[in-house]
Write an enzyme that holds these catalytic residues in place. Sequence first.
Site, PDB file in Angstrom:
ATOM      1  N   SER A 170       0.870  -1.175   0.000  1.00 36.35           N
ATOM      2  CA  SER A 170       0.000   0.000   0.000  1.00 36.35           C
ATOM      3  C   SER A 170       0.908   1.227   0.000  1.00 36.35           C
ATOM      4  CB  SER A 170      -0.829  -0.028   1.295  1.00 36.35           C
ATOM      5  OG  SER A 170      -1.333   1.251   1.611  1.00 36.35           O
ATOM      6  N   TYR A 201      -1.992  -1.135  10.325  1.00 38.43           N
ATOM      7  CA  TYR A 201      -1.978  -1.478   8.895  1.00 38.43           C
ATOM      8  C   TYR A 201      -0.623  -1.099   8.280  1.00 38.43           C
ATOM      9  CZ  TYR A 201      -3.627  -1.571   4.035  1.00 38.43           C
ATOM     10  OH  TYR A 201      -3.794  -1.837   2.711  1.00 38.43           O
TER      11      TYR A 201
HETATM   12  N1  LIG Z   1      -8.622  -0.829  -0.358  1.00 41.88           N
HETATM   13  C1  LIG Z   1      -7.527  -0.087  -0.209  1.00 41.88           C
HETATM   14  O1  LIG Z   1      -7.599   1.145   0.014  1.00 41.88           O
HETATM   15  C2  LIG Z   1      -6.165  -0.718  -0.366  1.00 41.88           C
HETATM   16  C3  LIG Z   1      -5.094   0.142  -0.645  1.00 41.88           C
HETATM   17  C4  LIG Z   1      -3.824  -0.419  -0.755  1.00 41.88           C
HETATM   18  C5  LIG Z   1      -3.639  -1.779  -0.610  1.00 41.88           C
HETATM   19  N2  LIG Z   1      -4.697  -2.594  -0.316  1.00 41.88           N
HETATM   20  C6  LIG Z   1      -4.434  -4.034  -0.146  1.00 41.88           C
HETATM   21  O2  LIG Z   1      -5.131  -4.746  -1.140  1.00 41.88           O
HETATM   22  C7  LIG Z   1      -5.392  -6.080  -0.675  1.00 41.88           C
HETATM   23  C8  LIG Z   1      -6.822  -6.430  -1.009  1.00 41.88           C
HETATM   24  O3  LIG Z   1      -7.690  -5.633  -0.231  1.00 41.88           O
HETATM   25  P1  LIG Z   1      -9.037  -4.992  -0.790  1.00 41.88           P
HETATM   26  O4  LIG Z   1      -8.900  -3.539  -0.679  1.00 41.88           O
HETATM   27  O5  LIG Z   1      -9.423  -5.602  -2.059  1.00 41.88           O
HETATM   28  O6  LIG Z   1     -10.029  -5.420   0.396  1.00 41.88           O
HETATM   29  P2  LIG Z   1     -11.257  -6.444   0.462  1.00 41.88           P
HETATM   30  O7  LIG Z   1     -12.264  -6.075  -0.557  1.00 41.88           O
HETATM   31  O8  LIG Z   1     -11.655  -6.499   1.889  1.00 41.88           O
HETATM   32  O9  LIG Z   1     -10.610  -7.823   0.002  1.00 41.88           O
HETATM   33  C9  LIG Z   1      -9.754  -8.563   0.835  1.00 41.88           C
HETATM   34  C10 LIG Z   1      -9.645  -9.955   0.254  1.00 41.88           C
HETATM   35  O10 LIG Z   1      -8.788 -10.722   1.094  1.00 41.88           O
HETATM   36  C11 LIG Z   1      -9.471 -11.915   1.461  1.00 41.88           C
HETATM   37  N3  LIG Z   1      -8.975 -12.366   2.758  1.00 41.88           N
HETATM   38  C12 LIG Z   1      -8.947 -11.694   3.930  1.00 41.88           C
HETATM   39  N4  LIG Z   1      -8.443 -12.460   4.900  1.00 41.88           N
HETATM   40  C13 LIG Z   1      -8.143 -13.654   4.318  1.00 41.88           C
HETATM   41  C14 LIG Z   1      -7.601 -14.874   4.788  1.00 41.88           C
HETATM   42  N5  LIG Z   1      -7.264 -15.054   6.086  1.00 41.88           N
HETATM   43  N6  LIG Z   1      -7.445 -15.903   3.924  1.00 41.88           N
HETATM   44  C15 LIG Z   1      -7.787 -15.745   2.614  1.00 41.88           C
HETATM   45  N7  LIG Z   1      -8.295 -14.633   2.114  1.00 41.88           N
HETATM   46  C16 LIG Z   1      -8.476 -13.590   2.954  1.00 41.88           C
HETATM   47  C17 LIG Z   1     -10.945 -11.549   1.433  1.00 41.88           C
HETATM   48  O11 LIG Z   1     -11.778 -12.655   1.188  1.00 41.88           O
HETATM   49  P3  LIG Z   1     -12.558 -13.552   2.289  1.00 41.88           P
HETATM   50  O12 LIG Z   1     -13.115 -12.618   3.301  1.00 41.88           O
HETATM   51  O13 LIG Z   1     -13.561 -14.269   1.444  1.00 41.88           O
HETATM   52  O14 LIG Z   1     -11.501 -14.451   2.829  1.00 41.88           O
HETATM   53  C18 LIG Z   1     -10.983 -10.658   0.205  1.00 41.88           C
HETATM   54  O15 LIG Z   1     -11.051 -11.441  -0.975  1.00 41.88           O
HETATM   55  C19 LIG Z   1      -5.071  -6.092   0.816  1.00 41.88           C
HETATM   56  O16 LIG Z   1      -3.873  -6.754   1.031  1.00 41.88           O
HETATM   57  C20 LIG Z   1      -4.948  -4.612   1.173  1.00 41.88           C
HETATM   58  O17 LIG Z   1      -4.041  -4.411   2.203  1.00 41.88           O
HETATM   59  C21 LIG Z   1      -5.969  -2.084  -0.221  1.00 41.88           C
END
Ligand SMILES: NC(=O)c1ccc[n+]([C@@H]2O[C@H](COP(=O)([O-])OP(=O)(O)OC[C@H]3O[C@@H](n4cnc5c(N)ncnc54)[C@H](OP(=O)(O)O)[C@@H]3O)[C@@H](O)[C@H]2O)c1
Length: 293
Positions: free
Chosen positions: A144, A157
Amino acid sequence: MTAVFANKVVLVTGASGGIGRAVALAFAKEGARLVLAARSADRLAQVEREVRSVGGEALSAPTDVTSPEAVTALVKAATDRFGRIDVLVNNAGIGKVGGVEEESFADDVRDTLQASLFGMVDVTQRVLPLMRRQRTGAIVNMSSVMGRKAFARFGSYAIVMHAVSAFSDSLRQEVAGSGIRVSVIHPGLTATELLREAKEDEMPPPFRHMTPLSPDDVGRAVVAAVRHGKRRVVLPRMAGALLLGEALSPRIGDLIAAALAKRPIARALGMSDGRTYHEVLRRQAGTTGTTAG
Ligand SMILES: NC(=O)c1ccc[n+]([C@@H]2O[C@H](COP(=O)([O-])OP(=O)(O)OC[C@H]3O[C@@H](n4cnc5c(N)ncnc54)[C@H](OP(=O)(O)O)[C@@H]3O)[C@@H](O)[C@H]2O)c1
């Protein structure tokens, strides 16, 4: 579509929604075969249908990346079905909002480390021997902007995202010359449900007025990173200026973060088109029927 990813096998963790779903669809549109991993079998099945609807092939493998047994089963399922893994996208993760003085802070750090770092380490360790035998492969780790610059109330985070960045840098140098490439992605605020529990008035100041990236922007950036062998990708572009300021001096980094908290400045820097994270999520929920944060 180019031939670069045709029939390549791409394993995406956290593929049941948000950025992971967008990454999976972006690779599917390039002709790749997908292995989709996350905990929620229902949501994975939905993404599998979407991958098929754009002409792709997919295997859903419900997996909790914090479970070593489940990770072993995931890699076995992928290789039983496709015989190889060309691209691993370590994207599964969680994020909590809260200050250092809050009682839950240490637990937030532990939970986030478990899901977003140790899950990544475990999946990587299981896939690497296969990639070494193949003498080729690409590993993409999702960090991130906060993996290079922490913001107030995002300490738990940011600690973990910094760790993801360091893990990626170490790994990249360890596999140099092996045919395996490592990329780390640093997206800014993105319109997913990651911060679903954060209330609007509790968002950290730099995020209050920021318009989030779309998950599709990040999905395309991941495909481009693998295609061009990029070591590090920061998006949106303006976030690169913040990270440069932070690298020069934390005082400059803090000044830029404070400036971003002001709506006119966020607008002038192209970080806001007037829509906030919560507004975008409410709009998405209106069109998909899901609940927004
Ligand atoms: N949104 C932002 O602003 C942002 C910015 C920078 C980076 N990121 C990074 O992008 C990545 C994806 O996040 P997102 O924003 O797309 O959020 P999200 O919509 O909440 O998606 C998170 C994903 O991770 C899965 N997950 C969570 N815990 C897990 C576990 N223990 N085992 C397997 N799967 C798991 C969830 O699926 P299930 O609940 O079905 O397991 C979901 O598919 C993260 O690593 C986050 O740190 C996000």
